[in-house]
Design an enzyme around this catalytic site. Structure first.
Site, PDB file in Angstrom:
ATOM      1  CB  ALA A  72      -4.847 -65.962  -3.066  1.00 27.29           C
ATOM      2  CD  GLU A 106      -7.952 -73.352  -2.753  1.00 26.27           C
ATOM      3  OE1 GLU A 106      -7.383 -72.257  -2.916  1.00 26.27           O
ATOM      4  OE2 GLU A 106      -8.982 -73.488  -2.085  1.00 26.27           O
ATOM      5  N   GLY A 129      -3.982 -71.344  -2.952  1.00 23.94           N
ATOM      6  CA  GLY A 129      -4.652 -71.304  -4.257  1.00 23.94           C
ATOM      7  C   GLY A 129      -3.857 -72.041  -5.329  1.00 23.94           C
ATOM      8  CD  GLU A 163      -5.271 -71.752   1.754  1.00 22.75           C
ATOM      9  OE1 GLU A 163      -4.805 -72.724   2.405  1.00 22.75           O
ATOM     10  OE2 GLU A 163      -5.516 -71.812   0.540  1.00 22.75           O
TER      11      GLU A 163
HETATM   12  N1  DAK Z   1       1.218 -63.450  -2.491  1.00 29.58           N
HETATM   13  C1  DAK Z   1       1.962 -62.363  -2.799  1.00 29.58           C
HETATM   14  N2  DAK Z   1       3.294 -62.351  -2.842  1.00 29.58           N
HETATM   15  C2  DAK Z   1       3.929 -63.493  -2.564  1.00 29.58           C
HETATM   16  C3  DAK Z   1       3.235 -64.684  -2.227  1.00 29.58           C
HETATM   17  C4  DAK Z   1       1.814 -64.633  -2.186  1.00 29.58           C
HETATM   18  N3  DAK Z   1       1.068 -65.704  -1.944  1.00 29.58           N
HETATM   19  N4  DAK Z   1       4.149 -65.636  -2.000  1.00 29.58           N
HETATM   20  C5  DAK Z   1       5.363 -65.079  -2.183  1.00 29.58           C
HETATM   21  N5  DAK Z   1       5.222 -63.796  -2.524  1.00 29.58           N
HETATM   22  C6  DAK Z   1       6.263 -62.820  -2.772  1.00 29.58           C
HETATM   23  C7  DAK Z   1       6.925 -62.365  -1.487  1.00 29.58           C
HETATM   24  O1  DAK Z   1       6.168 -61.351  -0.881  1.00 29.58           O
HETATM   25  C8  DAK Z   1       8.251 -61.871  -1.987  1.00 29.58           C
HETATM   26  O2  DAK Z   1       8.068 -60.588  -2.546  1.00 29.58           O
HETATM   27  P1  DAK Z   1       9.121 -59.393  -2.294  1.00 29.58           P
HETATM   28  O3  DAK Z   1       9.293 -59.309  -0.806  1.00 29.58           O
HETATM   29  O4  DAK Z   1      10.369 -59.867  -3.007  1.00 29.58           O
HETATM   30  O5  DAK Z   1       8.494 -58.208  -2.920  1.00 29.58           O
HETATM   31  C9  DAK Z   1       8.562 -62.833  -3.135  1.00 29.58           C
HETATM   32  O6  DAK Z   1       7.313 -63.403  -3.534  1.00 29.58           O
HETATM   33  C10 DAK Z   1       9.471 -63.955  -2.732  1.00 29.58           C
HETATM   34  O7  DAK Z   1       8.921 -64.574  -1.597  1.00 29.58           O
HETATM   35  P2  DAK Z   1       9.820 -65.210  -0.434  1.00 29.58           P
HETATM   36  O8  DAK Z   1      10.984 -64.355  -0.182  1.00 29.58           O
HETATM   37  O9  DAK Z   1       8.911 -65.516   0.682  1.00 29.58           O
HETATM   38  O10 DAK Z   1      10.309 -66.527  -1.187  1.00 29.58           O
HETATM   39  P3  DAK Z   1      10.822 -67.889  -0.542  1.00 29.58           P
HETATM   40  O11 DAK Z   1      11.347 -68.671  -1.696  1.00 29.58           O
HETATM   41  O12 DAK Z   1      11.702 -67.632   0.630  1.00 29.58           O
HETATM   42  O13 DAK Z   1       9.490 -68.617   0.006  1.00 29.58           O
HETATM   43  C11 DAK Z   1       7.219 -69.413  -0.167  1.00 29.58           C
HETATM   44  C12 DAK Z   1       8.557 -69.123  -0.883  1.00 29.58           C
HETATM   45  C13 DAK Z   1       6.219 -69.810  -1.246  1.00 29.58           C
HETATM   46  C14 DAK Z   1       7.398 -70.570   0.819  1.00 29.58           C
HETATM   47  C15 DAK Z   1       6.784 -68.141   0.615  1.00 29.58           C
HETATM   48  O14 DAK Z   1       6.868 -67.011  -0.242  1.00 29.58           O
HETATM   49  C16 DAK Z   1       5.403 -68.244   1.158  1.00 29.58           C
HETATM   50  O15 DAK Z   1       5.171 -68.849   2.216  1.00 29.58           O
HETATM   51  N6  DAK Z   1       4.440 -67.604   0.456  1.00 29.58           N
HETATM   52  C17 DAK Z   1       3.047 -67.539   0.939  1.00 29.58           C
HETATM   53  C18 DAK Z   1       2.374 -68.879   0.826  1.00 29.58           C
HETATM   54  C19 DAK Z   1       0.938 -68.832   1.319  1.00 29.58           C
HETATM   55  O16 DAK Z   1       0.681 -68.474   2.488  1.00 29.58           O
HETATM   56  N7  DAK Z   1       0.019 -69.167   0.438  1.00 29.58           N
HETATM   57  C20 DAK Z   1      -1.415 -69.132   0.749  1.00 29.58           C
HETATM   58  C21 DAK Z   1      -1.960 -67.782   0.353  1.00 29.58           C
HETATM   59  S1  DAK Z   1      -3.682 -67.682   0.729  1.00 29.58           S
HETATM   60  C22 DAK Z   1     -10.356 -67.459  -2.971  1.00 29.58           C
HETATM   61  C23 DAK Z   1      -9.601 -68.254  -3.803  1.00 29.58           C
HETATM   62  C24 DAK Z   1      -8.344 -68.690  -3.370  1.00 29.58           C
HETATM   63  C25 DAK Z   1      -7.856 -68.297  -2.138  1.00 29.58           C
HETATM   64  C26 DAK Z   1      -8.646 -67.523  -1.331  1.00 29.58           C
HETATM   65  C27 DAK Z   1      -9.921 -67.083  -1.722  1.00 29.58           C
HETATM   66  N8  DAK Z   1     -11.657 -66.983  -3.383  1.00 29.58           N
HETATM   67  C28 DAK Z   1     -12.024 -67.311  -4.803  1.00 29.58           C
HETATM   68  C29 DAK Z   1     -12.533 -66.370  -2.545  1.00 29.58           C
HETATM   69  C30 DAK Z   1      -6.536 -68.717  -1.781  1.00 29.58           C
HETATM   70  C31 DAK Z   1      -5.888 -68.231  -0.689  1.00 29.58           C
HETATM   71  C32 DAK Z   1      -4.455 -68.445  -0.599  1.00 29.58           C
HETATM   72  O17 DAK Z   1      -3.808 -69.052  -1.424  1.00 29.58           O
END
Ligand code: DAK
Length: 259
Positions: free
Chosen positions: A67, A113, A110, A133
């Site tokens: 997400a 998912e 997500g 998450e």
């Molecule tokens: N959201 C927004 N921006 C993101 C992002 C994300 N999930 N993942 C990466 N980015 C952005 C970073 O902020 C960065 O942006 P700038 O700083 O350049 O503006 C850019 O993408 C590059 O990211 P990194 O510099 O971190 O890139 P790396 O290659 O070093 O790392 C990475 C890639 C994928 C390992 C890392 O970016 C990372 O850990 N990202 C977050 C992963 C994460 O925590 N995912 C879970 C998110 S929570 C729901 C439905 C679904 C959900 C919830 C509710 N409902 C229907 C109620 C789902 C929840 C989730 O998925």
């Protein structure tokens, strides 16, 4: 080719629709806008008889990073309660044609998912699947807890959701999350090949098979067998079933019409 901002949809001559998630600058984070485009494209594909299967993919380094956290940060409890995204996810889940996810690189939250909304996952050797998450103080919200545990079993699903640790392509295949591991430069090609093979089958039988197989996630064995028998019976009334059996007996290739 349809025009969107966050996905690229390219119908192939083979009856396969290729959908690329296209927010590379944000690691394909799934904004509401992206999910809305995806749901709309799948609904259009559902109505288009020329589309028999879908391949969903990201890019060489990421399928989707989950997400969009910038969007999520703006939602308070009421915002979450009124969030439109559960309805969008339901529209994606309701797609009745076969969908294959071709996954290279990160497939997180997500994103994982979303891959589980596909019917088959092909994992490149760089693929990393995770439900991180918990690192953010939240839990999966698009079916991750329920679909993952039904797919990979309790212990691995618990490990992924409680610790946030990722699994690689080998573990994904061994646990049943992914069907196959490929070299990264073969992931999309293999997914397209498989989708093309499926696209040549009798479409109604393919859709019935998908529907009945997915019932196994929701029902006990007796109810599932009941659904199977009903679907089997319905297919006996299709022209394609007669064509399939006749073609076998006449030693020729079947010509399926989706009727
Ligand atoms: N959201 C927004 N921006 C993101 C992002 C994300 N999930 N993942 C990466 N980015 C952005 C970073 O902020 C960065 O942006 P700038 O700083 O350049 O503006 C850019 O993408 C590059 O990211 P990194 O510099 O971190 O890139 P790396 O290659 O070093 O790392 C990475 C890639 C994928 C390992 C890392 O970016 C990372 O850990 N990202 C977050 C992963 C994460 O925590 N995912 C879970 C998110 S929570 C729901 C439905 C679904 C959900 C919830 C509710 N409902 C229907 C109620 C789902 C929840 C989730 O998925």
């Amino acid at each position: 080719m349809s025009s969107y901002n966050y996905i690229i949809a390219e119908p192939q001559e083979t009856g396969v629709l290729l959908i690329k998630l296209n927010r590379p600058e944000a690691r394909n984070a799934l904004t509401t806008a992206l999910l809305t485009e995806l749901a709309a494209e799948l609904e259009a594909a559902q109505e288009n008889d020329l589309i028999r299967a879908v391949v969903l993919y990201g890019n060489d380094s990421v399928f989707a990073a989950g997400a969009d956290l910038k969007e999520m940060a703006k939602l308070d409890a009421v915002g979450v309660l009124q969030d439109v995204r559960p309805k969008i996810w339901k529209r994606i889940y309701d797609f009745k044609k076969p969908m294959i996810a071709a996954v290279n690189g990160y497939c997180l939250g997500g994103g994982c998912e979303l891959a589980m909304h596909a019917d088959i996952i092909i994992a490149g050797e760089s693929a990393e699947f995770g439900q991180p998450e918990i690192n953010l103080g939240i839990i999966p919200g698009a079916g991750g807890t329920q679909r993952l545990i039904r797919t990979v079993g309790k212990s691995l699903a618990m490990k992924m959701c409680l610790s946030g640790e990722f699994i690689n392509a080998d573990v994904a295949v061994a646990s049943g999350l992914a069907a196959e591991k490929t070299a990264d430069d073969q992931t999309l090609e293999r997914a397209l090949e498989l989708a093309t093979r499926i696209a040549k089958k009798a479409p109604l039988a393919v859709q019935q098979a998908k529907e009945v197989l997915l019932k196994a996630f929701e029902t006990d064995l007796e109810a599932g067998l009941h659904y199977e028998r009903k679907a089997f019976t319905v297919l006996a009334a299709t022209e394609d079933r007669n064509e399939g059996i006749a073609a076998f007996l006449e030693k020729r290739k079947p010509e399926y019409k989706g009727r």
